[in-house]
Design a protein around this motif. Structure first.
Motif, PDB file in Angstrom:
ATOM      1  N   GLY A   1     -10.348   4.569  -6.644  1.00  0.00           N
ATOM      2  CA  GLY A   1      -9.827   3.212  -6.528  1.00  0.00           C
ATOM      3  C   GLY A   1      -8.320   3.261  -6.701  1.00  0.00           C
ATOM      4  O   GLY A   1      -7.642   4.062  -6.045  1.00  0.00           O
ATOM      5  N   PRO A   2      -7.782   2.457  -7.603  1.00  0.00           N
ATOM      6  CA  PRO A   2      -6.330   2.415  -7.771  1.00  0.00           C
ATOM      7  C   PRO A   2      -5.680   3.764  -8.065  1.00  0.00           C
ATOM      8  O   PRO A   2      -4.627   4.071  -7.513  1.00  0.00           O
ATOM      9  CB  PRO A   2      -6.148   1.448  -8.949  1.00  0.00           C
ATOM     10  N   VAL A   3      -6.302   4.574  -8.898  1.00  0.00           N
ATOM     11  CA  VAL A   3      -5.700   5.862  -9.262  1.00  0.00           C
ATOM     12  C   VAL A   3      -5.674   6.803  -8.058  1.00  0.00           C
ATOM     13  O   VAL A   3      -4.642   7.407  -7.744  1.00  0.00           O
ATOM     14  CB  VAL A   3      -6.459   6.507 -10.450  1.00  0.00           C
ATOM     15  N   GLY A   4      -6.794   6.923  -7.375  1.00  0.00           N
ATOM     16  CA  GLY A   4      -6.865   7.796  -6.202  1.00  0.00           C
ATOM     17  C   GLY A   4      -6.017   7.296  -5.043  1.00  0.00           C
ATOM     18  O   GLY A   4      -5.361   8.080  -4.354  1.00  0.00           O
ATOM     19  N   LEU A   5      -6.040   5.986  -4.827  1.00  0.00           N
ATOM     20  CA  LEU A   5      -5.227   5.398  -3.761  1.00  0.00           C
ATOM     21  C   LEU A   5      -3.750   5.640  -4.031  1.00  0.00           C
ATOM     22  O   LEU A   5      -3.008   6.062  -3.132  1.00  0.00           O
ATOM     23  CB  LEU A   5      -5.518   3.899  -3.646  1.00  0.00           C
ATOM     24  N   THR A   6      -3.317   5.400  -5.258  1.00  0.00           N
ATOM     25  CA  THR A   6      -1.909   5.623  -5.608  1.00  0.00           C
ATOM     26  C   THR A   6      -1.524   7.079  -5.392  1.00  0.00           C
ATOM     27  O   THR A   6      -0.467   7.381  -4.829  1.00  0.00           O
ATOM     28  CB  THR A   6      -1.647   5.209  -7.072  1.00  0.00           C
ATOM     29  N   HIS A   7      -2.397   7.996  -5.800  1.00  0.00           N
ATOM     30  CA  HIS A   7      -2.151   9.426  -5.604  1.00  0.00           C
ATOM     31  C   HIS A   7      -1.983   9.737  -4.116  1.00  0.00           C
ATOM     32  O   HIS A   7      -1.024  10.418  -3.720  1.00  0.00           O
ATOM     33  CB  HIS A   7      -3.306  10.230  -6.201  1.00  0.00           C
ATOM     34  N   ALA A   8      -2.900   9.239  -3.297  1.00  0.00           N
ATOM     35  CA  ALA A   8      -2.850   9.519  -1.854  1.00  0.00           C
ATOM     36  C   ALA A   8      -1.595   8.923  -1.219  1.00  0.00           C
ATOM     37  O   ALA A   8      -0.959   9.562  -0.367  1.00  0.00           O
ATOM     38  CB  ALA A   8      -4.107   8.969  -1.179  1.00  0.00           C
ATOM     39  N   LEU A   9      -1.229   7.727  -1.628  1.00  0.00           N
ATOM     40  CA  LEU A   9      -0.030   7.088  -1.077  1.00  0.00           C
ATOM     41  C   LEU A   9       1.239   7.823  -1.510  1.00  0.00           C
ATOM     42  O   LEU A   9       2.186   7.949  -0.724  1.00  0.00           O
ATOM     43  CB  LEU A   9       0.038   5.624  -1.504  1.00  0.00           C
ATOM     44  N   ARG A  10       1.253   8.328  -2.737  1.00  0.00           N
ATOM     45  CA  ARG A  10       2.418   9.113  -3.198  1.00  0.00           C
ATOM     46  C   ARG A  10       2.521  10.418  -2.407  1.00  0.00           C
ATOM     47  O   ARG A  10       3.600  10.806  -1.978  1.00  0.00           O
ATOM     48  CB  ARG A  10       2.315   9.412  -4.692  1.00  0.00           C
ATOM     49  N   GLN A  11       1.375  11.078  -2.244  1.00  0.00           N
ATOM     50  CA  GLN A  11       1.348  12.346  -1.499  1.00  0.00           C
ATOM     51  C   GLN A  11       1.878  12.173  -0.082  1.00  0.00           C
ATOM     52  O   GLN A  11       2.602  13.026   0.417  1.00  0.00           O
ATOM     53  CB  GLN A  11      -0.093  12.850  -1.412  1.00  0.00           C
ATOM     54  N   SER A  12       1.488  11.089   0.569  1.00  0.00           N
ATOM     55  CA  SER A  12       1.844  10.883   1.975  1.00  0.00           C
ATOM     56  C   SER A  12       3.204  10.216   2.160  1.00  0.00           C
ATOM     57  O   SER A  12       3.702  10.143   3.273  1.00  0.00           O
ATOM     58  CB  SER A  12       0.779  10.022   2.663  1.00  0.00           C
ATOM     59  N   GLY A  13       3.778   9.707   1.082  1.00  0.00           N
ATOM     60  CA  GLY A  13       5.039   8.978   1.184  1.00  0.00           C
ATOM     61  C   GLY A  13       4.852   7.503   1.514  1.00  0.00           C
ATOM     62  O   GLY A  13       5.829   6.747   1.551  1.00  0.00           O
ATOM     63  N   GLU A  14       3.615   7.087   1.735  1.00  0.00           N
ATOM     64  CA  GLU A  14       3.350   5.689   2.084  1.00  0.00           C
ATOM     65  C   GLU A  14       3.489   4.751   0.888  1.00  0.00           C
ATOM     66  O   GLU A  14       3.460   3.531   1.054  1.00  0.00           O
ATOM     67  CB  GLU A  14       1.950   5.557   2.693  1.00  0.00           C
ATOM     68  N   ILE A  15       3.674   5.307  -0.291  1.00  0.00           N
ATOM     69  CA  ILE A  15       3.890   4.489  -1.484  1.00  0.00           C
ATOM     70  C   ILE A  15       5.139   3.622  -1.305  1.00  0.00           C
ATOM     71  O   ILE A  15       5.219   2.514  -1.830  1.00  0.00           O
ATOM     72  CB  ILE A  15       3.999   5.368  -2.760  1.00  0.00           C
ATOM     73  N   SER A  16       6.092   4.114  -0.528  1.00  0.00           N
ATOM     74  CA  SER A  16       7.333   3.365  -0.303  1.00  0.00           C
ATOM     75  C   SER A  16       7.087   2.070   0.469  1.00  0.00           C
ATOM     76  O   SER A  16       7.946   1.188   0.492  1.00  0.00           O
ATOM     77  CB  SER A  16       8.354   4.229   0.443  1.00  0.00           C
ATOM     78  N   LEU A  17       5.916   1.948   1.085  1.00  0.00           N
ATOM     79  CA  LEU A  17       5.581   0.750   1.856  1.00  0.00           C
ATOM     80  C   LEU A  17       4.733  -0.241   1.066  1.00  0.00           C
ATOM     81  O   LEU A  17       4.336  -1.289   1.586  1.00  0.00           O
ATOM     82  CB  LEU A  17       4.844   1.157   3.137  1.00  0.00           C
ATOM     83  N   ALA A  18       4.455   0.086  -0.193  1.00  0.00           N
ATOM     84  CA  ALA A  18       3.645  -0.801  -1.039  1.00  0.00           C
ATOM     85  C   ALA A  18       4.419  -2.077  -1.351  1.00  0.00           C
ATOM     86  O   ALA A  18       5.613  -2.043  -1.648  1.00  0.00           O
ATOM     87  CB  ALA A  18       3.248  -0.095  -2.331  1.00  0.00           C
ATOM     88  N   ALA A  19       3.712  -3.184  -1.285  1.00  0.00           N
ATOM     89  CA  ALA A  19       4.314  -4.479  -1.605  1.00  0.00           C
ATOM     90  C   ALA A  19       4.579  -4.567  -3.104  1.00  0.00           C
ATOM     91  O   ALA A  19       3.924  -3.895  -3.905  1.00  0.00           O
ATOM     92  CB  ALA A  19       3.368  -5.601  -1.167  1.00  0.00           C
ATOM     93  N   PRO A  20       5.509  -5.423  -3.495  1.00  0.00           N
ATOM     94  CA  PRO A  20       5.773  -5.604  -4.917  1.00  0.00           C
ATOM     95  C   PRO A  20       4.594  -6.294  -5.617  1.00  0.00           C
ATOM     96  O   PRO A  20       3.745  -6.917  -4.972  1.00  0.00           O
ATOM     97  CB  PRO A  20       7.026  -6.485  -4.938  1.00  0.00           C
ATOM     98  N   VAL A  21       4.555  -6.200  -6.911  1.00  0.00           N
ATOM     99  CA  VAL A  21       3.468  -6.734  -7.736  1.00  0.00           C
ATOM    100  C   VAL A  21       3.149  -8.189  -7.388  1.00  0.00           C
ATOM    101  O   VAL A  21       1.982  -8.577  -7.311  1.00  0.00           O
ATOM    102  CB  VAL A  21       3.819  -6.605  -9.235  1.00  0.00           C
ATOM    103  N   GLU A  22       4.167  -8.992  -7.189  1.00  0.00           N
ATOM    104  CA  GLU A  22       3.933 -10.424  -6.986  1.00  0.00           C
ATOM    105  C   GLU A  22       3.177 -10.761  -5.701  1.00  0.00           C
ATOM    106  O   GLU A  22       2.652 -11.858  -5.562  1.00  0.00           O
ATOM    107  CB  GLU A  22       5.248 -11.217  -7.047  1.00  0.00           C
ATOM    108  N   ARG A  23       3.061  -9.827  -4.772  1.00  0.00           N
ATOM    109  CA  ARG A  23       2.371 -10.122  -3.517  1.00  0.00           C
ATOM    110  C   ARG A  23       0.891 -10.413  -3.730  1.00  0.00           C
ATOM    111  O   ARG A  23       0.358 -11.370  -3.193  1.00  0.00           O
ATOM    112  CB  ARG A  23       2.551  -8.957  -2.545  1.00  0.00           C
TER     113      ARG A  23
END
Length: 181
Positions: free
Chosen positions: A98-120
């Motif tokens: 879930g959140p932990v694995g998704l965050t890991h995968a997004l960090r690995q791929s660089g797609e974390i930079s496209l994550a919306a801010p918390v308030e979204r």
């Protein structure tokens, strides 16, 4: 993740309330749920997403080590996995895919930079879930500009409603007002 790979629709947990009709056609729908991790309660990834391709390898029959683990903890899981023929996903800690694995995968791929801010999608933090049902504590006007949805933190909110509000959602609360519409 299998469903995400077969559609261009947005996944939403049942404890999400859409606030704005705008922006839901974006090819990517995910955002930080706190300072560190991306939530999986609202999720849309394009079919060519490297993070999605990585996460697709973890099907229901997969056995092994949660991908986000590092250091001594990873070593411990690897040894246990070798001795047992692999640790089934059902035995992994909550959030490993879930959140932990998704965050890991997004960090690995660089797609974390496209994550919306918390308030979204997560403008009310888990620790403040009680504000969602506390009379007068929160209104729609109090939400940050750019909020598309509010995560209700289902199981936490259910406990609060039972323990502090006799199992009833107060009418003058944020959630009570939403339900009155």
């Amino acid at each position: 993740y299998q469903l995400l790979s077969k559609t261009d629709l947005t996944w939403s947990d049942i404890d999400i309330i859409a606030i704005s009709p705008n922006g839901w056609d974006d090819a990517r729908q995910y955002g930080f749920q706190d300072d560190v991790s991306v939530g999986s309660s609202v999720l849309r990834l394009p079919g060519d997403s490297p993070a999605l391709k990585f996460l697709l390898q973890f099907g229901p029959d997969y056995r092994g080590v949660p991908p986000h683990l590092t250091g001594a903890r990873r070593l411990k899981y690897q040894l246990r996995s070798i001795l047992t023929g692999g640790i089934p996903i059902s035995k992994w800690n909550w959030g490993s895919l879930g959140p932990v694995g998704l965050t890991h995968a997004l960090r690995q791929s660089g797609e974390i930079s496209l994550a919306a801010p918390v308030e979204r999608y997560y403008p009310v933090p888990l620790g403040d879930a009680g504000r969602l049902v506390a009379p007068g504590a929160l209104t729609e006007d109090d939400l940050p500009r750019g909020t598309r949805a509010v995560h209700l933190w289902g199981s936490r909110l259910e406990k609060i409603i039972k323990s502090e509000h006799d199992g009833k959602i107060p009418k003058q609360s944020f959630l009570g007002n939403i339900l009155e519409r």
